[in-house]
Design a protein around this motif. Structure first.
Motif, PDB file in Angstrom:
ATOM      1  N   GLN A   5     -13.109 -17.830  18.626  1.00 48.69           N
ATOM      2  CA  GLN A   5     -13.499 -19.218  18.841  1.00 48.69           C
ATOM      3  C   GLN A   5     -14.416 -19.305  20.048  1.00 48.69           C
ATOM      4  O   GLN A   5     -14.039 -18.992  21.164  1.00 48.69           O
ATOM      5  CB  GLN A   5     -12.243 -20.077  19.093  1.00 48.69           C
ATOM      6  CG  GLN A   5     -11.340 -20.226  17.900  1.00 48.69           C
ATOM      7  CD  GLN A   5     -11.831 -21.321  16.961  1.00 48.69           C
ATOM      8  OE1 GLN A   5     -12.729 -22.088  17.297  1.00 48.69           O
ATOM      9  NE2 GLN A   5     -11.254 -21.369  15.771  1.00 48.69           N
ATOM     10  N   ASN A   6     -15.644 -19.697  19.845  1.00 56.03           N
ATOM     11  CA  ASN A   6     -16.512 -19.988  20.996  1.00 56.03           C
ATOM     12  C   ASN A   6     -17.597 -20.970  20.568  1.00 56.03           C
ATOM     13  O   ASN A   6     -17.637 -21.419  19.434  1.00 56.03           O
ATOM     14  CB  ASN A   6     -17.106 -18.715  21.586  1.00 56.03           C
ATOM     15  CG  ASN A   6     -17.965 -17.984  20.585  1.00 56.03           C
ATOM     16  OD1 ASN A   6     -18.564 -18.602  19.711  1.00 56.03           O
ATOM     17  ND2 ASN A   6     -18.025 -16.671  20.702  1.00 56.03           N
ATOM     18  N   ASN A   7     -18.451 -21.295  21.477  1.00 59.77           N
ATOM     19  CA  ASN A   7     -19.455 -22.320  21.196  1.00 59.77           C
ATOM     20  C   ASN A   7     -20.862 -21.746  21.070  1.00 59.77           C
ATOM     21  O   ASN A   7     -21.848 -22.407  21.320  1.00 59.77           O
ATOM     22  CB  ASN A   7     -19.438 -23.391  22.286  1.00 59.77           C
ATOM     23  CG  ASN A   7     -18.179 -24.223  22.189  1.00 59.77           C
ATOM     24  OD1 ASN A   7     -17.673 -24.443  21.082  1.00 59.77           O
ATOM     25  ND2 ASN A   7     -17.660 -24.649  23.311  1.00 59.77           N
ATOM     26  N   LYS A   8     -20.916 -20.473  20.666  1.00 61.38           N
ATOM     27  CA  LYS A   8     -22.225 -19.813  20.614  1.00 61.38           C
ATOM     28  C   LYS A   8     -23.163 -20.463  19.612  1.00 61.38           C
ATOM     29  O   LYS A   8     -24.374 -20.397  19.745  1.00 61.38           O
ATOM     30  CB  LYS A   8     -22.046 -18.344  20.248  1.00 61.38           C
ATOM     31  CG  LYS A   8     -21.867 -17.456  21.463  1.00 61.38           C
ATOM     32  CD  LYS A   8     -21.830 -15.997  21.043  1.00 61.38           C
ATOM     33  CE  LYS A   8     -21.284 -15.147  22.171  1.00 61.38           C
ATOM     34  NZ  LYS A   8     -20.735 -13.888  21.677  1.00 61.38           N
ATOM     35  N   ALA A   9     -22.597 -21.055  18.567  1.00 53.30           N
ATOM     36  CA  ALA A   9     -23.430 -21.631  17.517  1.00 53.30           C
ATOM     37  C   ALA A   9     -24.417 -22.650  18.069  1.00 53.30           C
ATOM     38  O   ALA A   9     -25.510 -22.819  17.537  1.00 53.30           O
ATOM     39  CB  ALA A   9     -22.551 -22.272  16.458  1.00 53.30           C
ATOM     40  N   TRP A  10     -24.021 -23.323  19.150  1.00 48.17           N
ATOM     41  CA  TRP A  10     -24.919 -24.307  19.754  1.00 48.17           C
ATOM     42  C   TRP A  10     -26.272 -23.708  20.119  1.00 48.17           C
ATOM     43  O   TRP A  10     -27.298 -24.366  20.001  1.00 48.17           O
ATOM     44  CB  TRP A  10     -24.280 -24.907  21.014  1.00 48.17           C
ATOM     45  CG  TRP A  10     -23.255 -25.938  20.673  1.00 48.17           C
ATOM     46  CD1 TRP A  10     -21.910 -25.791  20.694  1.00 48.17           C
ATOM     47  CD2 TRP A  10     -23.506 -27.264  20.225  1.00 48.17           C
ATOM     48  NE1 TRP A  10     -21.293 -26.934  20.286  1.00 48.17           N
ATOM     49  CE2 TRP A  10     -22.246 -27.871  19.991  1.00 48.17           C
ATOM     50  CE3 TRP A  10     -24.667 -28.004  19.999  1.00 48.17           C
ATOM     51  CZ2 TRP A  10     -22.124 -29.180  19.537  1.00 48.17           C
ATOM     52  CZ3 TRP A  10     -24.528 -29.304  19.556  1.00 48.17           C
ATOM     53  CH2 TRP A  10     -23.289 -29.886  19.320  1.00 48.17           C
ATOM     54  N   PHE A  11     -26.250 -22.451  20.581  1.00 49.57           N
ATOM     55  CA  PHE A  11     -27.507 -21.826  21.000  1.00 49.57           C
ATOM     56  C   PHE A  11     -28.499 -21.746  19.848  1.00 49.57           C
ATOM     57  O   PHE A  11     -29.694 -21.820  20.034  1.00 49.57           O
ATOM     58  CB  PHE A  11     -27.252 -20.420  21.554  1.00 49.57           C
ATOM     59  CG  PHE A  11     -26.638 -20.457  22.908  1.00 49.57           C
ATOM     60  CD1 PHE A  11     -27.409 -20.823  24.008  1.00 49.57           C
ATOM     61  CD2 PHE A  11     -25.307 -20.132  23.092  1.00 49.57           C
ATOM     62  CE1 PHE A  11     -26.848 -20.879  25.267  1.00 49.57           C
ATOM     63  CE2 PHE A  11     -24.738 -20.181  24.336  1.00 49.57           C
ATOM     64  CZ  PHE A  11     -25.510 -20.559  25.431  1.00 49.57           C
ATOM     65  N   PHE A  12     -27.936 -21.598  18.659  1.00 48.04           N
ATOM     66  CA  PHE A  12     -28.819 -21.415  17.507  1.00 48.04           C
ATOM     67  C   PHE A  12     -29.483 -22.717  17.083  1.00 48.04           C
ATOM     68  O   PHE A  12     -30.568 -22.707  16.530  1.00 48.04           O
ATOM     69  CB  PHE A  12     -28.032 -20.819  16.332  1.00 48.04           C
ATOM     70  CG  PHE A  12     -27.583 -19.422  16.604  1.00 48.04           C
ATOM     71  CD1 PHE A  12     -28.509 -18.383  16.567  1.00 48.04           C
ATOM     72  CD2 PHE A  12     -26.268 -19.146  16.903  1.00 48.04           C
ATOM     73  CE1 PHE A  12     -28.107 -17.098  16.841  1.00 48.04           C
ATOM     74  CE2 PHE A  12     -25.860 -17.863  17.178  1.00 48.04           C
ATOM     75  CZ  PHE A  12     -26.782 -16.829  17.146  1.00 48.04           C
TER      76      PHE A  12
END
Lengths: 287, 353
Positions: A5-12
């Motif tokens: 679980q992390n918020n890396k998708a935001w970077f994309f």
């Protein structure tokens, strides 16, 4: 498997957010900013609520321009769509004629809009221009700078000349995508030319035709450059379509509040009409 | 009822699509037109249908010259590789459309549509539109449209090519049954020899615009008239070897064997010897089977069969064996074939055995 679980998708999606922000949201918000406030010198803003919107929605001037706009778009679609389909149907399917037709058809689309306006201005000049000269010779009292009918006639003729090719090219692409066996099957059945058009070509062109109508609707609803160069909205306000009226209000009279409110109303109308049209046409599609 | 093509050919400015050919098709027959892509199958069908006019020759139907008749005047129906139906009409209207054009009574049309639809198992889809159906159902609709008007001539141009494997098998099985009860000539074009064998009837082998052989499917398969016919009718491809025969003793690639006793002992000279892939086995069955010790190059298992490509003495062989055999590359495996299963062609390509 354990999911991380992390918020890396935001970077994309960040690049898209930036792009959309600069492209659409920020410009729109400045308009919104003007639409609800009064501006004075030194960038002092005072809150006005919905005053400008009430102004616009009560003004006769807006409804007159809106009516002209609807009429213009309606006439344009009524002429360009059937004409475009007809030309596309009569274009050759193979041989050297194809490239000649395609080049001829794309010519008007390649000419910058203000050049089209200027061209037609000269072309239609009463008694001097080619069109004006011959219409006068034929006995017509033609003067697009004075007569309302002549002005409308010229603006519509110009738009038909400029944009019918788009409909033609789209429909032609749709027609070319129909496999030959469809025509053979119809021939074996003994179907008439009209039946071939009604039962094969029209249904197969439905999607491109929808796009053509949508594009032509939006473009003609927002038309500015060509009539501005050709008639400047005249004679009087006869060809002052919504966008011409808007620019007059915003830049001519510097009435920023009203103009901003009108822009937003204008934008919402285009959005709404396009959405209605699209959902009505596409309704039968995905059953 | 018969269809008679006499000296038919089709050429344009630059190339010949069909060389002068003769063909007589009898009534109530299913004829498989077998040939590789670009062999002229579709061109020949278009000529027969009347969509194109032949450059030379005449077409007779029941002894009547129909060469100049337009397609509408000939009572033909055609089904294509693509699923051709009227997109805006329901399945029911699609099937009814040929009869509507012919202006039949509505009651008669309704009865016929129901009859044909139940034959093709379309009863439950009559109110749908073609794009709401699966590929198999769309092709069934197209077939129904072809069947409904009692055409004298039904042309099927690779009708199963765009279907997936399961649907293809299912429809291929049904097709002969659908057509046997009809008073018409069926021509079925395909690239797949398996289609021809399963459908039966007659086979016309066509290659590079020439009709190579025509006859009962099983005869054409067993006794190909020449090498081309044999090659077209074999998939996986036939093993073809240049070989020397001396007094009935064949020498391929340093493997020597006697031909079967029925063949003349005097046969001598250079010949092409062919072995069908499924005649190359990995078990010795009879005493006079010929042995080849091959090195496996590729081994493909496709369900219940194994396709093995192997080398022996610089030549490549293809073998198709029933059952699953998991050979590794470079394995040495012994293969066997019966001399009597060899097909032998001379330089003129005519069979001599």
């Amino acid at each position: 498997m354990n999911k991380v679980q992390n918020n890396k998708a935001w970077f994309f999606i960040l690049p898209v957010i930036f792009l959309v922000a600069f492209n659409a949201v920020i410009p729109l918000m400045t308009v919104v900013n003007y639409a609800f406030q009064e501006t004075f010198n030194n960038n002092i803003f005072t809150w006005q609520g919905t005053k400008w919107f009430e102004n616009i929605l009560r003004s006769e001037r807006f409804y007159a321009a809106f009516g002209r706009q609807l009429l213009f778009t309606f006439i344009i679609l009524l002429i360009q769509i059937p004409l475009g389909v007809f030309i596309a149907l009569s274009m050759p399917k193979k041989g050297f004629g194809v490239s000649i037709c395609l080049v001829l058809m794309s010519m008007p689309l390649l000419i910058p809009w203000n050049v089209v306006g200027a061209m037609w201005n000269i072309f239609a000049l009463p008694r001097i221009g080619f069109l004006g000269h011959y219409l006068a010779l034929l006995g017509f009292d033609y003067n697009f700078t004075q007569s309302i009918y002549a002005a409308w006639f010229t603006v519509i003729l110009m738009d038909v000349w400029h944009w019918t090719s788009l409909v033609v090219l789209l429909c032609y692409a749709g027609l070319c995508a129909i496999p030959d066996p469809f025509y053979q099957a119809a021939k074996i059945d003994g179907a008439s030319r009209w039946a071939v058009f009604k039962y094969i070509e029209l249904p197969k062109m439905k999607k491109v035709l929808t796009i053509a109508i949508l594009l032509r609707f939006m473009d003609s609803f927002m038309i500015y450059t060509e009539p501005f160069v050709l008639t400047g909205g005249g004679p009087g306000n006869a060809t002052a379509f919504l966008s011409i009226d808007l620019v007059k209000m915003a830049l001519g009279q510097f009435d920023l509040g009203n103009a901003a409110a009108m822009s937003l109303v204008y934008f919402l109308i285009v959005l709404l009409l396009s959405w209605i049209f699209y959902s009505v046409v596409m309704k039968g599609e995905d059953k | 009822m018969s269809l008679n093509l006499t000296n038919i050919s089709k050429k344009n400015l630059f190339e010949t699509h069909i060389y002068s050919s003769n063909l007589i098709l009898e009534k109530n027959s299913i004829n498989v037109l077998l040939g590789p892509t670009l062999s002229g199958k579709t061109t020949l069908m278009r000529l027969i249908a009347g969509l194109d006019e032949p450059s030379t020759g005449k077409i007779y139907f029941n002894e009547k010259d129909i060469t100049k008749d337009k397609v509408q005047k000939r009572n033909v129906a055609m089904v294509y590789q693509q699923f051709i139906n009227y997109p805006s009409l329901t399945v029911y209207e699609n099937i009814a459309s040929p009869l509507r054009v012919l202006k039949h009574e509505p009651d008669f049309i309704h009865q016929k549509v129901i009859e044909v639809a139940s034959l093709l198992k379309l009863n439950n889809f009559l109110e749908k539109r073609p794009h709401q159906l699966s590929g198999g159902q769309q092709q069934r609709t197209a077939l129904a449209r072809a069947l409904i008007k009692n055409a004298d001539l039904i042309l099927l141009d690779e009708p199963l090519a765009n279907l997936d494997f399961k649907l293809r098998e299912e429809l291929r099985e049904e097709l002969p049954k659908i057509f046997t009860k009809r008073d018409c000539i069926v021509i079925y074009a395909t690239t797949d020899p398996m289609d021809a064998l399963l459908i039966g009837g007659n086979t016309i082998v066509i290659n590079e615009g020439k009709i190579v052989q025509y006859g009962k499917t099983i005869d054409v398969y067993k006794n190909p008239s020449d090498l081309i016919s044999a090659k077209v009718f074999n998939d996986p491809p036939l093993n073809v070897f240049e070989s020397r025969i001396k007094n009935g003793i064949v020498n391929i690639n340093n493997i020597e064997f006697h031909l079967s006793k029925s063949v003349s002992k005097n046969l001598s000279g250079n010949y092409k010897v062919c072995i069908r892939p499924h005649h190359l086995k990995n078990k010795k069955e009879e005493i006079d089977d010929v042995e080849i010790e091959g090195k496996v190059r590729i081994c493909e298992i496709n369900g219940s069969e194994t396709l093995i490509h192997f080398d022996y003495n610089k030549l490549n062989y293809t073998s198709l064996i029933n059952g699953i055999f998991n050979y590794s590359i470079q394995d040495t495996v012994k293969f066997y074939f019966k001399p009597s299963n060899c097909l032998i062609f001379n330089s003129n390509n005519k069979i001599t055995v």
